[in-house]
Design a protein around this motif. Structure first.
Motif, short mmCIF file in Angstrom:
data_model
loop_
_atom_site.label_atom_id
_atom_site.label_comp_id
_atom_site.label_asym_id
_atom_site.label_seq_id
_atom_site.Cartn_x
_atom_site.Cartn_y
_atom_site.Cartn_z
N VAL A 110 28.62 -6.12 -15.79
CA VAL A 110 29.68 -7.00 -15.28
C VAL A 110 29.45 -8.42 -15.81
O VAL A 110 30.37 -9.05 -16.34
N ALA A 111 28.23 -8.91 -15.68
CA ALA A 111 27.92 -10.27 -16.15
C ALA A 111 28.19 -10.42 -17.64
O ALA A 111 28.75 -11.44 -18.08
N GLU A 112 27.83 -9.42 -18.42
CA GLU A 112 28.03 -9.48 -19.87
C GLU A 112 29.50 -9.53 -20.25
O GLU A 112 29.86 -10.08 -21.29
N ALA A 113 30.36 -8.96 -19.40
CA ALA A 113 31.79 -8.91 -19.69
C ALA A 113 32.52 -10.20 -19.32
O ALA A 113 33.69 -10.36 -19.67
N LEU A 114 31.85 -11.09 -18.65
CA LEU A 114 32.49 -12.31 -18.17
C LEU A 114 32.16 -13.51 -19.06
O LEU A 114 31.04 -13.60 -19.57
N PRO A 115 33.10 -14.45 -19.20
CA PRO A 115 32.78 -15.67 -19.95
C PRO A 115 31.82 -16.55 -19.15
O PRO A 115 31.67 -16.40 -17.93
N ALA A 116 31.21 -17.48 -19.82
CA ALA A 116 30.18 -18.33 -19.21
C ALA A 116 30.66 -19.06 -17.97
O ALA A 116 29.92 -19.15 -16.99
N ASP A 117 31.90 -19.55 -17.97
CA ASP A 117 32.35 -20.32 -16.81
C ASP A 117 32.51 -19.44 -15.57
O ASP A 117 32.21 -19.88 -14.46
N ILE A 118 32.89 -18.20 -15.72
CA ILE A 118 32.98 -17.30 -14.57
C ILE A 118 31.60 -16.80 -14.17
O ILE A 118 31.29 -16.67 -12.99
N ARG A 119 30.73 -16.58 -15.16
CA ARG A 119 29.34 -16.15 -14.86
C ARG A 119 28.63 -17.16 -13.97
O ARG A 119 27.73 -16.81 -13.22
N GLU A 120 29.04 -18.42 -14.03
CA GLU A 120 28.43 -19.45 -13.18
C GLU A 120 28.59 -19.14 -11.70
O GLU A 120 27.85 -19.67 -10.87
N LEU A 121 29.54 -18.29 -11.35
CA LEU A 121 29.76 -17.91 -9.95
C LEU A 121 28.82 -16.81 -9.48
O LEU A 121 28.71 -16.54 -8.29
N LEU A 122 28.15 -16.16 -10.42
CA LEU A 122 27.21 -15.10 -10.07
C LEU A 122 25.98 -15.69 -9.41
O LEU A 122 25.68 -16.88 -9.59
N PRO A 123 25.24 -14.88 -8.66
CA PRO A 123 23.99 -15.39 -8.07
C PRO A 123 23.10 -16.03 -9.14
O PRO A 123 23.13 -15.63 -10.30
N ALA A 124 22.34 -17.02 -8.75
CA ALA A 124 21.58 -17.86 -9.67
C ALA A 124 20.79 -17.08 -10.72
O ALA A 124 20.76 -17.47 -11.88
N GLY A 125 20.17 -16.00 -10.38
CA GLY A 125 19.38 -15.24 -11.33
C GLY A 125 20.20 -14.65 -12.45
O GLY A 125 19.73 -14.50 -13.57
N ARG A 126 21.44 -14.32 -12.18
CA ARG A 126 22.31 -13.74 -13.20
C ARG A 126 23.11 -14.79 -13.95
O ARG A 126 23.37 -14.66 -15.12
N ALA A 127 23.51 -15.83 -13.26
CA ALA A 127 24.37 -16.85 -13.87
C ALA A 127 23.67 -17.56 -15.01
O ALA A 127 24.30 -17.93 -15.98
N GLY A 128 22.37 -17.76 -14.89
CA GLY A 128 21.63 -18.50 -15.91
C GLY A 128 21.18 -17.67 -17.08
O GLY A 128 20.68 -18.21 -18.05
N GLU A 129 21.39 -16.36 -17.04
CA GLU A 129 20.97 -15.51 -18.13
C GLU A 129 21.80 -15.80 -19.37
O GLU A 129 23.01 -15.97 -19.29
N GLU A 130 21.14 -15.85 -20.51
CA GLU A 130 21.85 -16.09 -21.76
C GLU A 130 22.57 -14.82 -22.17
O GLU A 130 22.04 -13.72 -22.09
N ARG A 131 23.80 -14.97 -22.63
CA ARG A 131 24.61 -13.87 -23.12
C ARG A 131 25.03 -14.18 -24.54
O ARG A 131 25.26 -15.33 -24.89
N PRO A 132 25.18 -13.13 -25.33
CA PRO A 132 25.63 -13.37 -26.72
C PRO A 132 27.02 -13.93 -26.76
O PRO A 132 27.80 -13.83 -25.89
#
Length: 132
Positions: A110-132
């Protein structure tokens, strides 16, 4: 044991969203949860959305759209009958509940499918993960 959202009872999920958002009742929490899940389904690839909660599976039949946080917030606000700031808070709460309910690998997808600005809404451990 694999953690899937269907194992989490509907009432439990709504209660957690209500507590996290401090909404005044179950009705607003239910509307917020439905709005977030439906909007999330519009953003995720249908194969991935099909593995999530029923509202996401139902909306997964529509073609996937690419949109950013502004569009996500606007759609959630319209569906939940709230403003965009509250919609962002509601999305963060629903994402937190999903993160706790889903298998980690599924939430990673799910996190990988989202753009960075939406990923910022994920819990802290997931939001900060780098994605390609």
């Amino acid at each position: 044991m694999r953690k899937d959202l269907p194992l989490m009872q509907h009432d439990e999920m709504i209660g957690k969203v209500q507590a996290l958002t401090r909404l005044p009742g179950r009705g607003p929490a239910e509307r917020a949860t439905q709005a977030v899940l439906t909007t999330l389904a519009e953003r995720l690839p249908s194969g991935l959305a099909g593995h999530l909660a029923a509202p996401v599976r139902q909306a997964a039949e529509a073609p996937t759209e690419r949109f950013d946080l502004t569009t996500l917030a606007g759609r959630i606000a319209a569906r939940a009958g709230t403003d965009e700031d509250m919609a962002v808070r509601e999305a963060g709460a629903v994402f937190e509940v999903l993160d706790a309910a889903l298998a980690p690998e599924l939430m990673d997808h799910v996190a990988e499918a989202l753009p960075a600005d939406i990923r910022e809404l994920l819990p802290a451990g997931r939001a900060g993960e780098e994605r390609p």
